[in-house]
Design a protein around this motif. Structure first.
Motif, PDB file in Angstrom:
ATOM      1  N   ARG A 101       0.823  -1.225   0.000  1.00  0.00           N
ATOM      2  CA  ARG A 101       0.000   0.000   0.000  1.00  0.00           C
ATOM      3  C   ARG A 101       0.851   1.267   0.000  1.00  0.00           C
ATOM      4  O   ARG A 101       0.387   2.303  -0.444  1.00  0.00           O
ATOM      5  CB  ARG A 101      -0.954  -0.025   1.208  1.00  0.00           C
ATOM      6  CG  ARG A 101      -2.117  -0.992   1.002  1.00  0.00           C
ATOM      7  CD  ARG A 101      -2.902  -1.217   2.265  1.00  0.00           C
ATOM      8  NE  ARG A 101      -2.118  -1.968   3.236  1.00  0.00           N
ATOM      9  CZ  ARG A 101      -2.511  -2.228   4.489  1.00  0.00           C
ATOM     10  NH1 ARG A 101      -3.673  -1.774   4.901  1.00  0.00           N
ATOM     11  NH2 ARG A 101      -1.762  -2.931   5.295  1.00  0.00           N
ATOM     12  N   LYS A 198     -14.075   7.054  -0.793  1.00  0.00           N
ATOM     13  CA  LYS A 198     -13.613   7.085   0.608  1.00  0.00           C
ATOM     14  C   LYS A 198     -12.717   8.290   0.832  1.00  0.00           C
ATOM     15  O   LYS A 198     -11.901   8.631  -0.018  1.00  0.00           O
ATOM     16  CB  LYS A 198     -12.833   5.795   0.903  1.00  0.00           C
ATOM     17  CG  LYS A 198     -12.133   5.769   2.252  1.00  0.00           C
ATOM     18  CD  LYS A 198     -11.613   4.363   2.582  1.00  0.00           C
ATOM     19  CE  LYS A 198     -10.217   4.098   2.105  1.00  0.00           C
ATOM     20  NZ  LYS A 198      -9.708   2.776   2.479  1.00  0.00           N
ATOM     21  N   ARG A 200      -9.854   9.372   3.443  1.00  0.00           N
ATOM     22  CA  ARG A 200      -9.059   8.895   4.591  1.00  0.00           C
ATOM     23  C   ARG A 200      -8.551  10.094   5.358  1.00  0.00           C
ATOM     24  O   ARG A 200      -7.906  10.981   4.815  1.00  0.00           O
ATOM     25  CB  ARG A 200      -7.897   8.005   4.124  1.00  0.00           C
ATOM     26  CG  ARG A 200      -7.128   7.416   5.306  1.00  0.00           C
ATOM     27  CD  ARG A 200      -6.142   6.330   4.905  1.00  0.00           C
ATOM     28  NE  ARG A 200      -6.726   5.010   4.712  1.00  0.00           N
ATOM     29  CZ  ARG A 200      -7.109   4.198   5.690  1.00  0.00           C
ATOM     30  NH1 ARG A 200      -7.015   4.579   6.946  1.00  0.00           N
ATOM     31  NH2 ARG A 200      -7.608   3.007   5.411  1.00  0.00           N
ATOM     32  N   ASP A 225     -13.514  -6.251  -0.110  1.00  0.00           N
ATOM     33  CA  ASP A 225     -12.257  -5.494  -0.159  1.00  0.00           C
ATOM     34  C   ASP A 225     -11.099  -6.488  -0.154  1.00  0.00           C
ATOM     35  O   ASP A 225     -11.285  -7.671   0.143  1.00  0.00           O
ATOM     36  CB  ASP A 225     -12.167  -4.548   1.048  1.00  0.00           C
ATOM     37  CG  ASP A 225     -11.303  -3.325   0.752  1.00  0.00           C
ATOM     38  OD1 ASP A 225     -10.667  -3.273  -0.312  1.00  0.00           O
ATOM     39  OD2 ASP A 225     -11.259  -2.406   1.605  1.00  0.00           O
ATOM     40  N   ASP A 226      -9.901  -5.988  -0.464  1.00  0.00           N
ATOM     41  CA  ASP A 226      -8.753  -6.910  -0.432  1.00  0.00           C
ATOM     42  C   ASP A 226      -8.237  -7.107   0.983  1.00  0.00           C
ATOM     43  O   ASP A 226      -7.819  -8.213   1.336  1.00  0.00           O
ATOM     44  CB  ASP A 226      -7.626  -6.419  -1.363  1.00  0.00           C
ATOM     45  CG  ASP A 226      -7.078  -5.044  -0.999  1.00  0.00           C
ATOM     46  OD1 ASP A 226      -7.833  -4.228  -0.433  1.00  0.00           O
ATOM     47  OD2 ASP A 226      -5.892  -4.780  -1.278  1.00  0.00           O
ATOM     48  N   ILE A 227      -8.276  -6.049   1.806  1.00  0.00           N
ATOM     49  CA  ILE A 227      -7.640  -6.119   3.125  1.00  0.00           C
ATOM     50  C   ILE A 227      -8.569  -5.538   4.188  1.00  0.00           C
ATOM     51  O   ILE A 227      -9.180  -4.483   3.971  1.00  0.00           O
ATOM     52  CB  ILE A 227      -6.333  -5.285   3.123  1.00  0.00           C
ATOM     53  CG1 ILE A 227      -5.319  -5.853   2.124  1.00  0.00           C
ATOM     54  CG2 ILE A 227      -5.712  -5.233   4.517  1.00  0.00           C
ATOM     55  CD1 ILE A 227      -4.099  -4.955   1.910  1.00  0.00           C
ATOM     56  N   ILE A 228      -8.681  -6.236   5.311  1.00  0.00           N
ATOM     57  CA  ILE A 228      -9.236  -5.595   6.503  1.00  0.00           C
ATOM     58  C   ILE A 228      -8.047  -5.372   7.427  1.00  0.00           C
ATOM     59  O   ILE A 228      -7.442  -6.328   7.916  1.00  0.00           O
ATOM     60  CB  ILE A 228     -10.284  -6.479   7.216  1.00  0.00           C
ATOM     61  CG1 ILE A 228     -11.443  -6.810   6.271  1.00  0.00           C
ATOM     62  CG2 ILE A 228     -10.790  -5.776   8.473  1.00  0.00           C
ATOM     63  CD1 ILE A 228     -12.475  -7.770   6.877  1.00  0.00           C
ATOM     64  N   SER A 229      -7.673  -4.125   7.627  1.00  0.00           N
ATOM     65  CA  SER A 229      -6.538  -3.832   8.503  1.00  0.00           C
ATOM     66  C   SER A 229      -7.079  -3.364   9.851  1.00  0.00           C
ATOM     67  O   SER A 229      -7.343  -4.166  10.734  1.00  0.00           O
ATOM     68  CB  SER A 229      -5.631  -2.798   7.835  1.00  0.00           C
ATOM     69  OG  SER A 229      -4.547  -2.492   8.670  1.00  0.00           O
ATOM     70  N   ARG A 232     -11.555   0.032   9.731  1.00  0.00           N
ATOM     71  CA  ARG A 232     -12.293   1.299   9.727  1.00  0.00           C
ATOM     72  C   ARG A 232     -12.985   1.571   8.389  1.00  0.00           C
ATOM     73  O   ARG A 232     -14.048   2.179   8.352  1.00  0.00           O
ATOM     74  CB  ARG A 232     -11.362   2.476  10.064  1.00  0.00           C
ATOM     75  CG  ARG A 232     -10.780   2.399  11.457  1.00  0.00           C
ATOM     76  CD  ARG A 232     -11.891   2.302  12.477  1.00  0.00           C
ATOM     77  NE  ARG A 232     -11.366   1.902  13.756  1.00  0.00           N
ATOM     78  CZ  ARG A 232     -11.452   2.637  14.863  1.00  0.00           C
ATOM     79  NH1 ARG A 232     -12.055   3.788  14.840  1.00  0.00           N
ATOM     80  NH2 ARG A 232     -10.949   2.182  15.975  1.00  0.00           N
ATOM     81  N   THR A 233     -12.387   1.126   7.297  1.00  0.00           N
ATOM     82  CA  THR A 233     -13.021   1.336   5.989  1.00  0.00           C
ATOM     83  C   THR A 233     -14.362   0.612   5.949  1.00  0.00           C
ATOM     84  O   THR A 233     -15.407   1.208   5.622  1.00  0.00           O
ATOM     85  CB  THR A 233     -12.088   0.804   4.871  1.00  0.00           C
ATOM     86  OG1 THR A 233     -10.870   1.528   4.924  1.00  0.00           O
ATOM     87  CG2 THR A 233     -12.719   0.941   3.502  1.00  0.00           C
TER      88      THR A 233
HETATM   89  C1  R5P Z   1      -6.808   0.231   0.811  1.00  0.00           C
HETATM   90  O1  R5P Z   1      -7.287   0.943  -0.032  1.00  0.00           O
HETATM   91  C2  R5P Z   1      -7.283  -1.181   0.995  1.00  0.00           C
HETATM   92  O2  R5P Z   1      -7.959  -1.631  -0.144  1.00  0.00           O
HETATM   93  C3  R5P Z   1      -8.178  -1.345   2.198  1.00  0.00           C
HETATM   94  O3  R5P Z   1      -9.393  -0.654   1.975  1.00  0.00           O
HETATM   95  C4  R5P Z   1      -7.543  -0.795   3.425  1.00  0.00           C
HETATM   96  O4  R5P Z   1      -6.240  -1.269   3.547  1.00  0.00           O
HETATM   97  C5  R5P Z   1      -8.352  -1.180   4.642  1.00  0.00           C
HETATM   98  O5  R5P Z   1      -7.754  -0.596   5.751  1.00  0.00           O
HETATM   99  P1  R5P Z   1      -8.545  -0.413   7.091  1.00  0.00           P
HETATM  100  O6  R5P Z   1      -9.175  -1.733   7.429  1.00  0.00           O
HETATM  101  O7  R5P Z   1      -7.491  -0.009   8.086  1.00  0.00           O
HETATM  102  O8  R5P Z   1      -9.555   0.653   6.885  1.00  0.00           O
END
Ligand code: R5P
Length: 304
Positions: A101, A198, A200, A225-229, A232-233
């Motif tokens: 990212r 979105k 940020r 989505d690809d990632i749940i980090s 918050r998204t």
């Molecule tokens: C970034 O654009 C990725 O696609 C994810 O939306 C992002 O990494 C999710 O991050 P978080 O869970 O911290 O909102």
């Protein structure tokens, strides 16, 4: 040709499943483990299975790279040691590939860590196989990796799970960057798709903007989505969907990094389920990547 799947700690189950899948496909595949001793001063010492390192055996190091900083030095020790002990080629199967990212310098002096990390891995491995890396401004892995590097797509598996578990899904990508995953999943699930916008505001502060959903009455929103980090998204999207009065949404992602209280927060906000693949181990019943990755290993070994 024999295949040895060298599991870094925490990846033993993945390596075992892959060895079984490769053996079922007719290969002489074995899983073995790499041990790490942590010294009191914070250094690490890796021990590989020396009996599996030789010129007749393809070495595949299996290591998903969430929390990458602590995993990377041992990973490089493993690859160097396998080579010193006779492995002709050493590949890396990293179901989750980190640092993708940070693909640009967003402020003066910042590292472009995607490039730095790619150089590091390229210097230590002969090939790389991963699943849905976060390709955005870097359009493909070949732009930054100097070794054969292949990105597998979990979209068919996500679509299949949605088809089995959700009635009348409306696929929603929570931000512009998610369009590639949301659209690929929607196409395979034969479902309509929407991509949100979105803003940020910080690591833990995001706001997604929800359009009018009147055109999709009686659809179940499925956030993809690809990632749940931090989560918050998806949390912002779930909250707004609930406020708009839609049926409770389902969250589906490839990589569940799930820092802090990401999972309980999503469920508390009204998501009925949060489902990820087993690229990163966590509870629940994940979407299994074994057959996708086993096919990927075979095609990578045939091509390199
Ligand atoms: C970034 O654009 C990725 O696609 C994810 O939306 C992002 O990494 C999710 O991050 P978080 O869970 O911290 O909102």
């Amino acid at each position: 040709m024999r295949i040895a799947l060298h599991a870094m700690p925490g990846n033993e189950a993945t390596a075992d499943r892959l060895a079984q899948a490769l053996a079922a496909a007719g290969h002489a595949a074995h899983s073995c483990t790499c041990g790490i001793h942590r010294f009191p001063d914070g250094e690490s010492l890796v021990t590989v299975d020396a009996g599996q390192a030789n010129a007749e055996t393809e070495a595949v190091v299996v290591c998903t790279l969430d929390k990458p900083d602590a995993k990377t030095v041992p990973l490089l020790q493993a690859s160097a040691t396998l080579r010193e002990l006779g492995a002709r080629r050493v590949g890396l199967l990293a179901p989750y590939l980190p640092y993708m990212r940070q693909d640009a310098r967003f402020a003066p002096g910042q590292a472009i860590s995607a490039r730095v990390y790619a150089r590091l891995l390229s210097d230590h491995f002969d090939w790389l196989l991963t699943v849905d890396p976060h390709l955005h401004r870097i359009r493909n892995l070949g732009e930054v990796y100097a070794i054969p590097a292949q990105a597998l797509s979990a979209a068919p598996l996500l679509a299949e799970w949605i088809g089995r578990n959700v009635d009348a899904p409306l696929i929603i990508g929570p931000d512009e960057e998610s369009a590639q995953w949301a659209e690929a999943v929607a196409q395979r699930a034969n479902a309509p798709v929407l991509v949100l916008r979105k803003t940020r505001l910080g690591d833990q502060a995001v706001r997604v903007h929800l359009p009018d959903l009147a055109a999709w009455p009686n659809h179940t929103p499925v956030l993809v989505d690809d990632i749940i980090s931090t989560g918050r998204t998806l949390l912002s999207a779930v909250e707004q969907l609930r406020r708009a009065g839609t049926p409770a949404p389902v969250c589906v992602a490839v990589h569940g990094l799930c820092a802090g209280n990401a999972l309980p927060s999503l469920l508390a906000a009204g998501a009925t389920r949060v489902v990820c693949t087993n690229s990163i181990a966590h509870g629940g019943t994940p979407i299994d990547l074994t057959s996708l990755m086993a096919d990927g290993v075979q095609s990578m070994l045939a091509r390199t």
